[in-house]
Design an enzyme around this catalytic site. Structure first.
Site, PDB file in Angstrom:
ATOM      1  N   HIS A 159       0.892  -1.151   0.197  1.00  0.00           N
ATOM      2  CA  HIS A 159      -0.036   0.126   0.061  1.00  0.00           C
ATOM      3  C   HIS A 159       0.751   1.174  -0.014  1.00  0.00           C
ATOM      4  O   HIS A 159       2.095   1.254   0.354  1.00  0.00           O
ATOM      5  CB  HIS A 159      -0.976   0.149   1.192  1.00  0.00           C
ATOM      6  CG  HIS A 159      -2.040  -1.009   1.221  1.00  0.00           C
ATOM      7  ND1 HIS A 159      -2.279  -1.846   2.064  1.00  0.00           N
ATOM      8  CD2 HIS A 159      -3.034  -1.130   0.293  1.00  0.00           C
ATOM      9  CE1 HIS A 159      -3.339  -2.529   1.846  1.00  0.00           C
ATOM     10  NE2 HIS A 159      -3.783  -2.148   0.710  1.00  0.00           N
ATOM     11  N   CYS A 257      -6.564   1.382  12.694  1.00  0.00           N
ATOM     12  CA  CYS A 257      -7.579   2.247  13.239  1.00  0.00           C
ATOM     13  C   CYS A 257      -7.964   2.986  12.085  1.00  0.00           C
ATOM     14  O   CYS A 257      -7.349   3.298  10.946  1.00  0.00           O
ATOM     15  CB  CYS A 257      -7.085   3.320  14.308  1.00  0.00           C
ATOM     16  SG  CYS A 257      -6.033   4.461  13.791  1.00  0.00           S
TER      17      CYS A 257
END
Length: 269
Positions: A159, A257
């Site tokens: 990513h 998160c």
């Protein structure tokens, strides 16, 4: 900068089934995740903790399921069928618990995971990778038209946030390795705004969280050379944390998160 002021975080507890993915000490990973959640609370976030789902071994890595900006949530569209239920769970939390407006991706060909989306506070960069395509980047641009949005090619297996994250207002943290530097050069060519840059000796140190004037980075045991750089370059509060087990399966700090700016008081699930 208001873009990095957050009130809430959505996290998911770690399922035992993640151990079946190999190369992870599940008990140590749970301890690290507990410390991670505690740290988010100490920084001032109201944390919503989802229970672990043993049928979804990667459910702890919630970042990939949505992109949240200015109180609106764009629901991601993963090409991995086994992650569809993760997205469904997060959609319910963001909509019903947080009351956020939800935007769905209408293009069936679009692929988007949150780990490829970097918001600088001024613009978006979207990594074009194995998980995210050009149509996914267009979905981000459509969802948040008030900001420039630029697709950036990254190595397919990783990513964008594996290589570069925000370490402060207008400050990019990036590794010194060849791949990371190539990604940085592409971003600098395409960026609408100018940014300060901290180049870190260990590539894995580049994945940081900047939350409410506090920089959260990996511990000195994990990134000793880069911690020295942080100590020399950063003049606001820093909080080091061990995250090695979770980082072996993900971007590291950002992946566990979803950060939200919201005023309503929330309860844990």
């Amino acid at each position: 900068m208001a873009a990095f002021r957050y009130t809430h975080a959505v996290v998911s507890r770690l399922p035992n089934s993640l151990e079946n993915q190999g190369n992870i000490d599940i008990e140590e990973a749970k301890k690290q995740h507990e410390n991670y959640v505690r740290l988010l609370r100490e920084i001032g976030l109201d944390v919503i903790e989802l229970p672990p789902d043993e049928s979804l071994p990667e459910c702890v890595f919630v970042e990939d399921t949505a992109v949240v900006c200015n109180g609106t949530a764009l629901i991601a569209r993963s090409g991995a069928a086994h992650r569809t239920q993760e997205v469904e769970t997060i959609r319910v939390v963001l909509k019903k618990e947080l009351g956020l407006p939800i935007i769905e991706i209408s293009d069936a060909q679009a692929r988007l995971e949150g780990g490829d989306v970097l918001f600088t506070g001024r613009e978006f960069f979207v990594g074009i990778s194995q998980a995210t395509n050009e149509a996914g980047a267009r979905a981000v641009a459509s969802a948040f038209p008030e900001y420039p949005c630029t697709p950036i090619k990254v190595p397919e297996s990783k990513h964008l946030k594996s290589f570069i994250t925000m370490g402060g207002p207008d400050l990019l943290c990036v590794g010194s390795g060849k791949e990371a530097q190539e990604v940085l050069k592409r971003m600098e060519r395409e960026a609408t705004f100018s940014y300060g840059i901290i180049i870190l000796p260990e590539d894995e140190a580049a994945n940081v969280l900047y939350i409410n004037n506090t920089l959260v980075h990996r511990s000195v045991e994990e990134i000793p050379l880069s911690v020295k750089v942080f100590s020399e370059k950063i003049d606001y509060p820093r909080r080091p944390i061990k995250i090695s087990q979770l980082a072996s399966k993900s971007n590291g700090l950002t992946s566990s998160c979803i950060l939200v700016r919201r005023t309503r008081h929330l309860r844990n699930l």
